[in-house]
Each structure stands twice: as C-alpha cells, then as structure tokens.
Scaffold this active site. Structure first.
Site, short mmCIF file in Angstrom:
data_model
loop_
_atom_site.label_atom_id
_atom_site.label_comp_id
_atom_site.label_asym_id
_atom_site.label_seq_id
_atom_site.Cartn_x
_atom_site.Cartn_y
_atom_site.Cartn_z
N CYS A 197 -8.58 -25.41 15.68
CA CYS A 197 -7.85 -24.90 14.86
C CYS A 197 -6.24 -25.33 16.44
CB CYS A 197 -7.46 -23.60 15.03
SG CYS A 197 -6.35 -22.28 16.18
N ASP A 234 0.81 -1.70 0.13
CA ASP A 234 -0.03 -0.50 -0.14
C ASP A 234 1.07 1.24 0.13
OD1 ASP A 234 -2.43 1.48 -0.25
OD2 ASP A 234 -3.18 0.86 1.94
N1 GUN Z 1 -6.46 0.94 3.16
C1 GUN Z 1 -7.64 0.89 3.74
N2 GUN Z 1 -8.56 1.12 2.14
C2 GUN Z 1 -8.18 1.79 1.97
C3 GUN Z 1 -7.95 2.55 0.05
O1 GUN Z 1 -9.05 3.47 0.23
N3 GUN Z 1 -6.98 3.46 -0.42
C4 GUN Z 1 -5.53 3.12 0.63
N4 GUN Z 1 -4.35 2.64 -0.71
N5 GUN Z 1 -5.03 2.18 1.18
C5 GUN Z 1 -6.79 1.29 1.89
ZN ZN Z 2 -8.40 -21.44 16.61
#
Ligand code: GUN
Ligand code: ZN
Length: 487
Positions: free
Chosen positions: A279, A90
């Site tokens: 688990c 991200d």
């Molecule tokens: N993580 C959760 N939502 C978003 C989003 O809308 N954009 C980005 N880049 N990361 C996220």
């Molecule tokens: Zn468990």
C-alpha cells in the site's frame, strides 16, 4: 416498496449483493469504517480512496455533544461528516452496555437519527454479553425486541432504513428465535449483535454458532451485518456464512496500540523489520520510519484500512470464482482458534449446502476439513440415486485388466468415494486432490463406497485399492464384495 437488497452472486452461504440506501447503492460484502465525529484522524471524505462505499458513526456521540448535535440537526449528518455516500449510525447501545446508563431513550435516539438524515439507523438494543445465562439472555432479548418493534412503528414514514440487531447471547435457540421473529417483521438490515467479546477472546467456534443460528432464523434474502467485526482475518469465514456488512473501528484501535493488521494476522510495529504490504504507506516508509514518525498512529491506521479493503476484495473475487471456501480454509491456518471456527463451520455443511451453487469451479483439497465440505456431503446423498446392476468395478486412477468386460466402471477418488467414471471431468469429481490421501479423506471415501455397495445388493462388486492405503474400512469392504485386490 422495491427490494433494497438484491443478491447477484452466491458461493457457499456467501453472496455478492446490491444494497440500495437513500444516499446510493453499495455492493456487498463491504466494510464501513467507523468514523469518530469528534476526532476524524482519517476524514470520512477520504474513505472512498481506500475502497469504502459507506461509513458508520455513532449518533449518541453526536447527540451528547451540544456543538455536534446542533450542526447535525441544522445541516444534516452528511454535511457534518463531509461525506455524500451512505452513512449508518449506531445508537449508543454500546455506551449503554459499558456505562450502564445513558441520557437518551429508544424513541429519542430513533427520532434523532431520522432528523439528522441517517441512511441506516439502529434502535437502542441491549448487547447481551456471552457470559449471560439463558434466562438473562432471554429477558434482555425480550426488551431488545420490544424496542425494535417500537422503532419500526416510529420509522413508518421515514426514508431511513432500519436495522434490527439480533441478540440472544451465545444461546443458539435464542439467536435463531430472534432471527425468525425480527425477520418476519420487515426491518431493512439485520446486524448480528454482541459478537465483539467473542472475537476479542478468539471464540471463533462460538462466533460461528451465533452467526449460523441467527442466519437460520432470518430469511436468506435479507442483508446481514456482523456488528463490530473489523479484523480482515475473519472476513472470509463470515462472508462464507452469509454476512454482508462489516464495520471496522479496529483499523483505528489497532493503530492506537501500534498494531499492523494483515489478513494473515497482526504484527506489533515494534517487532517489524519489513512491511509485507504494497500500500502507499508501506511503499513510502520503512517499519522504523513509521515507528519514529509523529504520525505513526495515522500511518498505521491508513495501512490497516488498505489491508482491510484488500481482503474484502480478495473475498469477493474468491466468491465470484466459486472458491470462497478454499480461502476460508487457508485463512483458518492463521490461528488455531480460527481453525476451531472452521471445524465448527463444517458441522453446518448441511445448512451451507442448500445455498451453495451445485456447479462451480474446481474443488481443491486443502486438508482434513475439506472432507466435510458441501460437495462431499452432497455426493453422500446423491449416490443414493445411483442404481447399479450387473458387474461393477470400483478402482482408483488407471485402467485395470479386463476393465471393458464390466457392466459399470466406478472411479474411486478420496474424499468422494466411488462415482461413475463418465463424471470424471465434471464438477465436483474433477477435484484437485492430494496423491497421497490422508486418513480423513480415505474415511470419507470408503464410507461412501460402503454405503453405495450396501444400497445395491443385486450388483456384483469388484474393489481395487492401493496397497499403500492403510485403513480399517478397506478390509471391511473387501469382505462385502465378490472380488478385491490391491495395486
Ligand atoms: N456494536 C457492536 N456490537 C453492537 C451491538 O450488539 N449493538 C449495537 N447497537 N452496536 C454494537
Ligand atoms: Zn500497507
């Protein structure tokens, strides 16, 4: 360029697919556990042991730390995380939306993601919150899309796959427009962004609107990521609406709060006498042992991961069997707001119908929402093709006297209504339904029957119904037909 995404199986608007990345192919739907590059409570290299095929981390956190940045630039992201499989990163948009300001611009963070060898990179989109009005959402969307197009250009010669978050707040027209605009530009992955606040406040009906609107704009062939969706209770619904990728920070965040995830809801560990899971964590410990352990947080995080991947496997199995929608209906009982999500989803039955294979496993009636399923909607249209002449008997289960003397015999089965008896063993009329139909199921069946009678004015109808059925449409139909009686 060969397609990076191939759909192999379908059910409702969901699919099983293969996504090809520089570090290997994954089978979707799948969940990417979020890895914090600073503190790997559960190291990325252990994630395949839970069922993870790929992971996601935050390139901005790496960029901001001199040590991590140097290591990532010199040895690569995969070496930094000690993970050989596909890694998505991200961009720092989330930090931007929380802190308002960050130390990097779009071009810099795209280049950085390329330089460290990310498999799937994300530009610096603006996650427009649900509170934004249409004008604000529209102008933020314009900035987001401009940055995405800039990133596309910068990524021209890179092996990195590029994700284009679809924003637009809760405005359906903007989400659809964003999907259409970006979908035509040739990105690789399409995350649906800024849905975390909707899920945190249980706004599942709005979540359904947002997903379906974005999907309507996008081509059906592209992989779609539901950004920030990590609770297993939403997987069935989100997959049935066509989401292919999920990421979970939730497994760790919930653990931090002492919360134990299951596909059927969340418990507070302190309230648990028993652990309803098999688990290794839950088999190896009692609830009070986990609560008293110095490793409580890690043990809970491990359980949460097992529970998360167990649900995605169940969703995939249901999809392969063609009964994903039944699982959605079951999961909708977890929380009334999730049921609101299901009720909103069935308002899109026409849209879902176009993706749903028309012949699959037995339809199970699970309650009033089942009357809005694509199979029922489809029959409401298909019955227009049924041309009836001469005498027509419509009756519930069980032969009636002189049945063989009628030119046509139709079986009346809620929620479908009347259909040719010869189709009794075929899908969807081989449906498993309740013996005592509820009001909604009768409404659907009687409305379809009324429509069939109206469409065939030349035929002579006889309508047989059950005495126990109490519904105003029965009298109406009795007035339309030549003969009627109850059994
Ligand atoms: N993580 C959760 N939502 C978003 C989003 O809308 N954009 C980005 N880049 N990361 C996220
Ligand atoms: Zn468990």
């Amino acid at each position: 360029m060969p397609d990076i995404f191939e759909i192999t199986h379908k059910d409702s608007a969901g699919r099983i697919g293969r996504l090809v990345t520089p570090h290997g192919t994954v089978e979707t739907p799948t969940i990417m556990p979020v890895i914090n590059p600073n503190i790997q409570t559960i190291p990325a290299k252990e994630m395949p042991g839970f069922g993870a095929q790929m992971v996601i981390t935050n390139s901005y956190i790496i960029y901001r730390s001199r040590e991590l940045k140097e290591q990532a630039l010199s040895s690569g992201l995969h070496s930094l995380l000690e993970f050989d499989g596909p890694i998505m990163t991200d961009s720092g948009s989330f930090q931007l939306s929380v802190y308002g300001d960050i130390e990097v611009d779009n071009a810099q963070i795209i280049r950085f993601q390329q330089d460290i060898g990310t498999d799937i990179g994300v530009p610096l989109d603006i996650p427009t919150p649900p509170s934004a009005d249409w004008d604000a959402a529209k102008s933020e969307l314009a900035i987001t899309n401009q940055r995405l197009m800039e990133a596309l250009e910068l990524n021209n010669d890179s092996p990195m796959l590029l994700a284009a978050p679809v924003q637009g707040g809760i405005h359906k027209d903007l989400r659809e427009q964003a999907g259409r605009e970006l979908g035509g530009a040739g990105f690789d992955i399409y995350p649906i962004g800024a849905v975390v606040p909707l899920m945190e406040s249980y706004r599942y009906a709005d979540l359904v609107d947002v997903i379906v609107s974005a999907k309507k704009g996008l081509p059906s062939s592209v992989p779609v990521h539901l950004f920030g969706a990590g609770h297993p209770m939403v997987f069935a619904l989100a997959v049935a609406l066509g989401c292919d990728l999920f990421d979970s920070a939730a497994y760790a965040l919930y653990a931090k709060d002492g919360r134990y995830m299951t596909a059927e809801g969340t418990y507070h560990l302190k309230d648990m006498e028993y652990l309803p899971c098999s688990c290794p964590v839950c088999i190896g410990h009692t609830a009070s042992e986990i609560a008293a352990s110095p490793n409580r947080q890690e043990l809970l995080a491990r359980h949460n991961l097992y529970a998360t991947f167990a649900e995605i496997r169940l969703v995939k199995q249901a999809l392969r069997e063609g009964n994903l929608w039944e699982l959605v209906e079951r999961r909708a009982r977890i929380h009334p707001r999730l049921l609101d999500g299901l009720k909103r989803a069935v308002t899109y039955a026409d849209w879902i119908e176009q993706f749903d294979p028309s012949s699959k496993s037995t339809y199970f009636y699970c309650g009033p929402e089942s009357t809005k399923r694509p199979e029922v909607i489809r029959w409401n249209t298909r019955l227009e093709r049924l041309e009836l002449e001469g005498t027509v008997l419509i009756r519930p289960g069980g032969r009636v006297k002189h049945e063989s003397e009628y030119d046509n015999v139709l079986h009346f089965k809620p929620p479908f209504g009347a259909y040719p008896l010869e189709l009794k063993e075929t899908y969807p009329f081989n449906a498993e339904v309740v013996n005592v139909p509820d009001h909604e199921s009768l409404t659907s069946a009687l409305e379809n029957t009324k429509k069939l009678i109206e469409l065939n004015p030349g035929a002579e109808f006889t309508f047989v119904y059950r005495q126990s059925w109490d519904h105003p449409l029965i009298q109406e139909i009795c007035q339309m037909v030549s003969h009627s009686w109850s059994v």
